[in-house]
Write an enzyme that holds these catalytic residues in place. Structure first.
Site, PDB file in Angstrom:
ATOM      1  N   ARG A  81     -15.271  -2.444   0.487  1.00 40.78           N
ATOM      2  CA  ARG A  81     -14.279  -3.236  -0.235  1.00 40.78           C
ATOM      3  C   ARG A  81     -13.621  -4.267   0.675  1.00 40.78           C
ATOM      4  O   ARG A  81     -13.273  -3.953   1.809  1.00 40.78           O
ATOM      5  CB  ARG A  81     -13.219  -2.314  -0.837  1.00 40.78           C
ATOM      6  CG  ARG A  81     -13.651  -1.720  -2.168  1.00 40.78           C
ATOM      7  CD  ARG A  81     -12.750  -0.624  -2.619  1.00 40.78           C
ATOM      8  NE  ARG A  81     -11.324  -0.950  -2.563  1.00 40.78           N
ATOM      9  CZ  ARG A  81     -10.358  -0.110  -2.906  1.00 40.78           C
ATOM     10  NH1 ARG A  81     -10.674   1.100  -3.325  1.00 40.78           N
ATOM     11  NH2 ARG A  81      -9.104  -0.469  -2.828  1.00 40.78           N
ATOM     12  N   ARG A  93     -14.571   3.847   4.713  1.00 43.59           N
ATOM     13  CA  ARG A  93     -15.033   4.035   3.321  1.00 43.59           C
ATOM     14  C   ARG A  93     -16.135   3.046   2.943  1.00 43.59           C
ATOM     15  O   ARG A  93     -16.043   1.870   3.240  1.00 43.59           O
ATOM     16  CB  ARG A  93     -13.835   3.857   2.381  1.00 43.59           C
ATOM     17  CG  ARG A  93     -14.213   3.704   0.910  1.00 43.59           C
ATOM     18  CD  ARG A  93     -13.076   4.011  -0.005  1.00 43.59           C
ATOM     19  NE  ARG A  93     -11.956   3.087   0.077  1.00 43.59           N
ATOM     20  CZ  ARG A  93     -10.816   3.253  -0.586  1.00 43.59           C
ATOM     21  NH1 ARG A  93     -10.640   4.329  -1.348  1.00 43.59           N
ATOM     22  NH2 ARG A  93      -9.853   2.378  -0.479  1.00 43.59           N
ATOM     23  N   LYS A 128      -8.404  10.254  -4.194  1.00 46.08           N
ATOM     24  CA  LYS A 128      -8.311  10.292  -5.663  1.00 46.08           C
ATOM     25  C   LYS A 128      -9.663   9.998  -6.321  1.00 46.08           C
ATOM     26  O   LYS A 128     -10.097  10.721  -7.208  1.00 46.08           O
ATOM     27  CB  LYS A 128      -7.273   9.257  -6.161  1.00 46.08           C
ATOM     28  CG  LYS A 128      -5.884   9.446  -5.578  1.00 46.08           C
ATOM     29  CD  LYS A 128      -4.903   8.398  -6.102  1.00 46.08           C
ATOM     30  CE  LYS A 128      -5.219   6.966  -5.726  1.00 46.08           C
ATOM     31  NZ  LYS A 128      -5.142   6.675  -4.280  1.00 46.08           N
ATOM     32  N   ARG A 183       1.364   3.490 -11.124  1.00 50.29           N
ATOM     33  CA  ARG A 183       1.695   3.202  -9.732  1.00 50.29           C
ATOM     34  C   ARG A 183       3.123   2.694  -9.584  1.00 50.29           C
ATOM     35  O   ARG A 183       3.542   2.370  -8.475  1.00 50.29           O
ATOM     36  CB  ARG A 183       0.742   2.139  -9.212  1.00 50.29           C
ATOM     37  CG  ARG A 183      -0.258   2.617  -8.176  1.00 50.29           C
ATOM     38  CD  ARG A 183      -1.156   1.439  -7.878  1.00 50.29           C
ATOM     39  NE  ARG A 183      -1.876   1.529  -6.660  1.00 50.29           N
ATOM     40  CZ  ARG A 183      -3.171   1.846  -6.571  1.00 50.29           C
ATOM     41  NH1 ARG A 183      -3.848   2.194  -7.635  1.00 50.29           N
ATOM     42  NH2 ARG A 183      -3.767   1.812  -5.411  1.00 50.29           N
ATOM     43  N   ARG A 232      -0.721  -2.041   1.754  1.00 54.96           N
ATOM     44  CA  ARG A 232      -0.910  -1.130   0.618  1.00 54.96           C
ATOM     45  C   ARG A 232      -0.089   0.143   0.792  1.00 54.96           C
ATOM     46  O   ARG A 232       0.444   0.686  -0.179  1.00 54.96           O
ATOM     47  CB  ARG A 232      -2.395  -0.822   0.437  1.00 54.96           C
ATOM     48  CG  ARG A 232      -3.127  -1.997  -0.231  1.00 54.96           C
ATOM     49  CD  ARG A 232      -4.611  -2.029   0.077  1.00 54.96           C
ATOM     50  NE  ARG A 232      -5.321  -0.866  -0.376  1.00 54.96           N
ATOM     51  CZ  ARG A 232      -6.527  -0.503   0.080  1.00 54.96           C
ATOM     52  NH1 ARG A 232      -7.131  -1.217   1.015  1.00 54.96           N
ATOM     53  NH2 ARG A 232      -7.122   0.556  -0.402  1.00 54.96           N
TER      54      ARG A 232
HETATM   55  P1  ADP Z   1      -8.612   6.919  -2.957  1.00 56.73           P
HETATM   56  O1  ADP Z   1      -9.384   6.801  -4.243  1.00 56.73           O
HETATM   57  O2  ADP Z   1      -7.438   7.843  -3.076  1.00 56.73           O
HETATM   58  O3  ADP Z   1      -8.213   5.585  -2.402  1.00 56.73           O
HETATM   59  P2  ADP Z   1     -11.171   7.848  -1.811  1.00 56.73           P
HETATM   60  O4  ADP Z   1     -11.548   8.957  -2.717  1.00 56.73           O
HETATM   61  O5  ADP Z   1     -11.899   6.555  -1.973  1.00 56.73           O
HETATM   62  O6  ADP Z   1      -9.575   7.585  -1.877  1.00 56.73           O
HETATM   63  O7  ADP Z   1     -11.325   8.364  -0.307  1.00 56.73           O
HETATM   64  C1  ADP Z   1     -11.134   7.498   0.803  1.00 56.73           C
HETATM   65  C2  ADP Z   1     -12.221   7.763   1.865  1.00 56.73           C
HETATM   66  O8  ADP Z   1     -11.955   9.023   2.485  1.00 56.73           O
HETATM   67  C3  ADP Z   1     -13.635   7.834   1.320  1.00 56.73           C
HETATM   68  O9  ADP Z   1     -14.505   7.214   2.239  1.00 56.73           O
HETATM   69  C4  ADP Z   1     -13.913   9.332   1.196  1.00 56.73           C
HETATM   70  O10 ADP Z   1     -15.281   9.619   1.453  1.00 56.73           O
HETATM   71  C5  ADP Z   1     -13.042   9.933   2.277  1.00 56.73           C
HETATM   72  N1  ADP Z   1     -12.409  11.202   1.882  1.00 56.73           N
HETATM   73  C6  ADP Z   1     -11.981  11.573   0.644  1.00 56.73           C
HETATM   74  N2  ADP Z   1     -11.423  12.806   0.664  1.00 56.73           N
HETATM   75  C7  ADP Z   1     -11.488  13.226   1.964  1.00 56.73           C
HETATM   76  C8  ADP Z   1     -11.071  14.436   2.640  1.00 56.73           C
HETATM   77  N3  ADP Z   1     -10.474  15.447   1.977  1.00 56.73           N
HETATM   78  N4  ADP Z   1     -11.305  14.507   3.968  1.00 56.73           N
HETATM   79  C9  ADP Z   1     -11.897  13.489   4.644  1.00 56.73           C
HETATM   80  N5  ADP Z   1     -12.305  12.335   4.059  1.00 56.73           N
HETATM   81  C10 ADP Z   1     -12.107  12.196   2.735  1.00 56.73           C
HETATM   82  P1  ADP Z   2      -6.641   2.580  -3.358  1.00 58.47           P
HETATM   83  O1  ADP Z   2      -6.642   3.907  -4.039  1.00 58.47           O
HETATM   84  O2  ADP Z   2      -7.472   2.565  -2.132  1.00 58.47           O
HETATM   85  O3  ADP Z   2      -5.279   2.006  -3.152  1.00 58.47           O
HETATM   86  P2  ADP Z   2      -7.399   1.191  -5.842  1.00 58.47           P
HETATM   87  O4  ADP Z   2      -8.819   0.926  -6.102  1.00 58.47           O
HETATM   88  O5  ADP Z   2      -6.704   2.218  -6.647  1.00 58.47           O
HETATM   89  O6  ADP Z   2      -7.310   1.480  -4.276  1.00 58.47           O
HETATM   90  O7  ADP Z   2      -6.567  -0.172  -5.992  1.00 58.47           O
HETATM   91  C1  ADP Z   2      -6.975  -1.364  -5.357  1.00 58.47           C
HETATM   92  C2  ADP Z   2      -5.970  -2.470  -5.673  1.00 58.47           C
HETATM   93  O8  ADP Z   2      -5.975  -2.727  -7.085  1.00 58.47           O
HETATM   94  C3  ADP Z   2      -4.519  -2.157  -5.324  1.00 58.47           C
HETATM   95  O9  ADP Z   2      -4.211  -2.450  -3.972  1.00 58.47           O
HETATM   96  C4  ADP Z   2      -3.781  -3.078  -6.310  1.00 58.47           C
HETATM   97  O10 ADP Z   2      -3.798  -4.429  -5.871  1.00 58.47           O
HETATM   98  C5  ADP Z   2      -4.662  -3.000  -7.553  1.00 58.47           C
HETATM   99  N1  ADP Z   2      -4.254  -1.915  -8.474  1.00 58.47           N
HETATM  100  C6  ADP Z   2      -4.992  -0.823  -8.842  1.00 58.47           C
HETATM  101  N2  ADP Z   2      -4.317  -0.050  -9.699  1.00 58.47           N
HETATM  102  C7  ADP Z   2      -3.107  -0.654  -9.892  1.00 58.47           C
HETATM  103  C8  ADP Z   2      -1.945  -0.337 -10.644  1.00 58.47           C
HETATM  104  N3  ADP Z   2      -1.890   0.780 -11.404  1.00 58.47           N
HETATM  105  N4  ADP Z   2      -0.885  -1.187 -10.575  1.00 58.47           N
HETATM  106  C9  ADP Z   2      -0.923  -2.301  -9.835  1.00 58.47           C
HETATM  107  N5  ADP Z   2      -1.976  -2.658  -9.087  1.00 58.47           N
HETATM  108  C10 ADP Z   2      -3.068  -1.848  -9.107  1.00 58.47           C
END
Ligand code: ADP
Ligand code: ADP
Ligand code: ZN
Length: 225
Positions: free
Chosen positions: A163, A129, A15, A90, A174
């Protein structure tokens, strides 16, 4: 063109990666509740103090806190030009609160897009990541390394951060939270006829192409969820 979109998907689905690309390509702003909460934790604000331990444990921060954070952000003038919600809503109550706050402002969601990725791929995505400390550009040890090892493609920075919650144990929690509390918002949007999906297992550029096609309104873009 002010379009408002929601990117839905489990942790590690891509995302943030895609939101940053769409932001540059379409002039929208990325609104990541995860980034906002991490900034609040780092600054030690009242929201940050409440959220810190919950985030470290891989649980969801309570709805009223996150809804307050996003309501403040959407009220700012730059959100009028269109936004990409990344990581919000979420839970079903968050989705309902979002509908209400947008309706009050005369705004609407143009696209709600699910990024479909298998659970098995997420642990590797999350454990590899990292991001540039200076500009926040996202990378992956294996899937998206910097072009020159140790140097940020975007800003030339040489310091990187991982992170605290990106560890195998928290990831499992998660993912459980995602399936129990977030996945139920898929039928919520499906019932409104607003849900589309892309194959998030594809390569990063291919996912961007699918999302761009949906944003441009191309015929046949995306797959119906
Ligand atoms: P999210 O915001 O949904 O948690 P991220 O955009 O941070 O996910 O992506 C998670 C990790 O996977 C990052 O290190 C990113 O570089 C990698 N990544 C994102 N999209 C892809 C993909 N389509 N294929 C392989 N790796 C990806
Ligand atoms: P990822 O896409 O890898 O799950 P985020 O950066 O979106 O990571 O979220 C990290 C953490 O922040 C989540 O595990 C949660 O604790 C909190 N968080 C983020 N967005 C929300 C939301 N919309 N509602 C509740 N908790 C959230
Ligand atoms: Zn950088």
């Amino acid at each position: 063109m002010a379009v408002n979109i929601v990117l839905l998907g489990p942790p590690g689905a891509g995302k943030g990666t895609q939101a940053k690309r769409l932001q540059d390509q379409f002039g929208l702003i990325q609104l990541s509740t995860g980034d906002m909460l991490r900034a609040a934790v780092a600054a030690g604000t009242p929201v940050g103090v409440k959220a810190k331990a919950i985030m470290a444990a891989g649980q969801l921060v309570p709805d009223e806190i996150v809804i307050g954070v996003i309501a403040d952000r959407i009220a700012q003038p730059d959100a009028r030009n269109g936004f990409i919600l990344d990581g919000f809503p979420r839970t079903v109550p968050q989705a309902e609160a979002l509908d209400k706050m947008l309706a009050q402002k005369g705004l609407r969601l143009d696209h709600v897009i699910e990024m479909k990725v298998d659970d098995g791929a997420l642990v590797e995505r999350i454990s590899g990541r990292f991001a540039c400390k200076k500009c926040g550009a996202g990378y992956h040890d294996r899937f998206q390394p910097p072009k020159r090892a140790g140097v940020c493609d975007n800003c030339g920075g040489t310091e990187f951060v991982r992170r605290a919650d990106d560890n195998a144990e928290t990831v499992k929690k998660r993912l459980d939270e995602y399936h129990a509390k977030t996945a139920p918002i898929l039928p919520y949007y499906r019932a409104k006829g607003a849900l589309k999906a892309v194959d998030g297992m594809a390569e990063i550029d291919a996912v961007t192409a699918s999302l761009s096609a949906i944003l441009r309104g191309a015929a046949g873009a995306g797959v119906r969820a």
